[in-house]
Design a protein around this motif. Sequence first.
Motif, PDB file in Angstrom:
ATOM      1  N   ILE A 135     -32.492 -35.054  29.030  1.00 22.21           N
ATOM      2  CA  ILE A 135     -33.743 -35.773  28.813  1.00 22.21           C
ATOM      3  C   ILE A 135     -33.546 -37.008  27.947  1.00 22.21           C
ATOM      4  CG2 ILE A 135     -36.049 -35.602  27.773  1.00 22.21           C
ATOM      5  CD1 ILE A 135     -35.666 -34.198  30.534  1.00 22.21           C
ATOM      6  N   GLU A 136     -32.615 -36.945  27.018  1.00 23.59           N
ATOM      7  CA  GLU A 136     -32.361 -38.103  26.163  1.00 23.59           C
ATOM      8  C   GLU A 136     -31.927 -39.305  27.001  1.00 23.59           C
ATOM      9  OE1 GLU A 136     -30.352 -38.907  21.775  1.00 23.59           O
ATOM     10  OE2 GLU A 136     -29.857 -37.092  22.886  1.00 23.59           O
TER      11      GLU A 136
ATOM     12  N   PHE B 186     -42.266 -42.134  31.011  1.00 23.80           N
ATOM     13  CA  PHE B 186     -41.520 -40.907  31.290  1.00 23.80           C
ATOM     14  C   PHE B 186     -42.278 -39.693  30.767  1.00 23.80           C
ATOM     15  CE2 PHE B 186     -38.456 -37.600  29.998  1.00 23.80           C
ATOM     16  CZ  PHE B 186     -37.991 -37.262  31.258  1.00 23.80           C
ATOM     17  N   HIS B 187     -42.425 -38.695  31.644  1.00 22.77           N
ATOM     18  CA  HIS B 187     -43.064 -37.418  31.302  1.00 22.77           C
ATOM     19  C   HIS B 187     -42.076 -36.290  31.510  1.00 22.77           C
ATOM     20  CE1 HIS B 187     -45.122 -33.725  32.988  1.00 22.77           C
ATOM     21  NE2 HIS B 187     -45.547 -33.740  31.740  1.00 22.77           N
ATOM     22  N   THR B 188     -42.084 -35.329  30.575  1.00 31.05           N
ATOM     23  CA  THR B 188     -41.275 -34.124  30.763  1.00 31.05           C
ATOM     24  C   THR B 188     -42.101 -32.875  30.520  1.00 31.05           C
ATOM     25  OG1 THR B 188     -39.210 -32.989  30.186  1.00 31.05           O
ATOM     26  CG2 THR B 188     -40.378 -34.070  28.379  1.00 31.05           C
TER      27      THR B 188
ATOM     28  N   VAL C 234     -41.756 -41.536  35.860  1.00 32.42           N
ATOM     29  CA  VAL C 234     -40.742 -40.542  36.182  1.00 32.42           C
ATOM     30  C   VAL C 234     -41.141 -39.254  35.481  1.00 32.42           C
ATOM     31  CG1 VAL C 234     -38.324 -39.864  35.926  1.00 32.42           C
ATOM     32  CG2 VAL C 234     -38.899 -42.253  36.453  1.00 32.42           C
ATOM     33  N   SER C 235     -41.182 -38.145  36.237  1.00 37.73           N
ATOM     34  CA  SER C 235     -41.558 -36.839  35.680  1.00 37.73           C
ATOM     35  C   SER C 235     -40.484 -35.821  36.022  1.00 37.73           C
ATOM     36  CB  SER C 235     -42.910 -36.374  36.232  1.00 37.73           C
ATOM     37  OG  SER C 235     -43.238 -35.090  35.720  1.00 37.73           O
ATOM     38  N   ILE C 236     -39.776 -35.343  34.995  1.00 36.41           N
ATOM     39  CA  ILE C 236     -38.681 -34.384  35.194  1.00 36.41           C
ATOM     40  C   ILE C 236     -38.744 -33.331  34.103  1.00 36.41           C
ATOM     41  CG2 ILE C 236     -36.171 -34.097  35.168  1.00 36.41           C
ATOM     42  CD1 ILE C 236     -35.984 -36.876  36.459  1.00 36.41           C
ATOM     43  N   ALA C 237     -38.704 -32.059  34.493  1.00 39.02           N
ATOM     44  CA  ALA C 237     -38.802 -30.961  33.542  1.00 39.02           C
ATOM     45  C   ALA C 237     -37.593 -30.931  32.624  1.00 39.02           C
ATOM     46  CB  ALA C 237     -38.940 -29.630  34.268  1.00 39.02           C
ATOM     47  N   PHE C 238     -37.840 -30.624  31.367  1.00 42.22           N
ATOM     48  CA  PHE C 238     -36.770 -30.464  30.380  1.00 42.22           C
ATOM     49  C   PHE C 238     -35.879 -29.289  30.780  1.00 42.22           C
ATOM     50  CE2 PHE C 238     -36.545 -32.007  25.814  1.00 42.22           C
ATOM     51  CZ  PHE C 238     -35.207 -31.687  25.664  1.00 42.22           C
ATOM     52  N   VAL C 239     -36.516 -28.166  31.133  1.00 46.04           N
ATOM     53  CA  VAL C 239     -35.822 -26.940  31.544  1.00 46.04           C
ATOM     54  C   VAL C 239     -36.497 -26.403  32.799  1.00 46.04           C
ATOM     55  CG1 VAL C 239     -35.368 -24.523  30.936  1.00 46.04           C
ATOM     56  CG2 VAL C 239     -35.057 -26.320  29.217  1.00 46.04           C
TER      57      VAL C 239
ATOM     58  N   SER D 293     -45.353 -31.821  27.935  1.00 47.55           N
ATOM     59  CA  SER D 293     -46.271 -30.700  28.143  1.00 47.55           C
ATOM     60  C   SER D 293     -45.756 -29.424  27.489  1.00 47.55           C
ATOM     61  CB  SER D 293     -46.461 -30.439  29.649  1.00 47.55           C
ATOM     62  OG  SER D 293     -46.904 -31.597  30.320  1.00 47.55           O
ATOM     63  N   ILE D 294     -46.684 -28.669  26.878  1.00 44.42           N
ATOM     64  CA  ILE D 294     -46.366 -27.389  26.232  1.00 44.42           C
ATOM     65  C   ILE D 294     -47.450 -26.384  26.601  1.00 44.42           C
ATOM     66  CG2 ILE D 294     -46.204 -26.193  23.998  1.00 44.42           C
ATOM     67  CD1 ILE D 294     -45.017 -28.740  22.824  1.00 44.42           C
ATOM     68  N   SER D 295     -47.057 -25.114  26.740  1.00 42.56           N
ATOM     69  CA  SER D 295     -48.007 -24.033  27.023  1.00 42.56           C
ATOM     70  C   SER D 295     -47.863 -22.939  25.977  1.00 42.56           C
ATOM     71  CB  SER D 295     -47.756 -23.460  28.414  1.00 42.56           C
ATOM     72  OG  SER D 295     -48.658 -22.411  28.705  1.00 42.56           O
TER      73      SER D 295
END
Length: 381
Positions: free
Chosen positions: A160-161, A174-176, A145-150, A199-201
């Motif tokens: 997300i929790e 789970f990926h965010t 499951v991949s869902i963006a935090f924001v 993921s972070i940029s």
Amino acid sequence: MNERIYMDYASTTFLRDEVIDTMKPYLTECFGNPSGIHEFSRVAKNAIEHSRENIARVLRCQRKEVFFTSGGTESNNWAIKGVAFANRKKGNHIITTKIEHHSVLYTCKYLEQNGFKVTYLDVDSDGIVNVNDINNAITDKTILVSIAFVNNEIGTIQDIEAISELCHNKNIIFHTDAIQAIGKIDISLDKYEFVNLLSISGHKIYGPKGIGILYIKDGTSIDNYIHGGSQEKGRRSGTENVYGIVGLSKAIELVCEDIDEENRKLKELRDYMIDRILKEIPNSRINGSLKYRTSNNINVCFEGIKDEGILLALDLKGICASSGSSCNSGSVNSSHVLQAIGLSSLEAQGSVRFTLGKNSKKEDADYVIEELKDIVKRYRG
């Protein structure tokens, strides 16, 4: 107004002076290849590992769980493709939402062409995905499951929790995508213990472009991404971007230290702008949730405006804003995010995203609103 007013911080940010100062030595005298054995190489290698340790300390995870990438798009690609191909004997089903960043959606489309099945969940009018909908979409073949935090366009914050705990209980990875979350939300990984991948940029948090992170929780089943060398434990080969890594480490440290005070200031200015826009510009409304929203995001729809010329008009007045994701600039299509929350194509084209940051000021907001009032009136006329 002689100076340009920048309100596109969700697209990219400037480099903070402290970050530049930290990077400078690795652009000049400390230029060694980290894979060598001489002193120049050792200095570069030590800088990378010190940065990894510092990031792990700030994010509250293990240093061995921090992997450096070229940015958020690569991190999202690695997370999704890596899990898919590593777990295809277990299943071939992936769950995401219709409002994800294109680096997630296009990666999922690619996997659909390679034997995987993807469920794209609806969201409500605020841009929130229902946790029960995720639960109902899970099958015995679901592996990720991949869902963006924001959300990057409307600033909507997901639960997300709860989502990560659901996935943990179902034994699903789970990926965010936390690219728009870091610095706005405390994403400490000891709190979000059931997140497997994050993921972070760098360039969204006053760090350099071309550098990012994929957090991989120890024990997560994921394929290596780039082959050809021993860098990043052989999982992501290629000579490391030393000065970028050092700059990213400093940027993460600073943005997490400043988070409470910065969010207080941004929220105050955001609410001031929203209040004035809704009161002073008829037939305008905010896109996305007002309650579950990052402190810097203002995405507003101006009814009756049928094209994105409003952005050009703002630019001529020295105001930098956007219509959504910068990765989709030049596209004539309406925002998939805005259409997913119920806007028509015309309403989506009449929407503008203002995102605030460290240099945003009240006098800038006042100037933007006064110009915006005139521009909207003119375009409607």
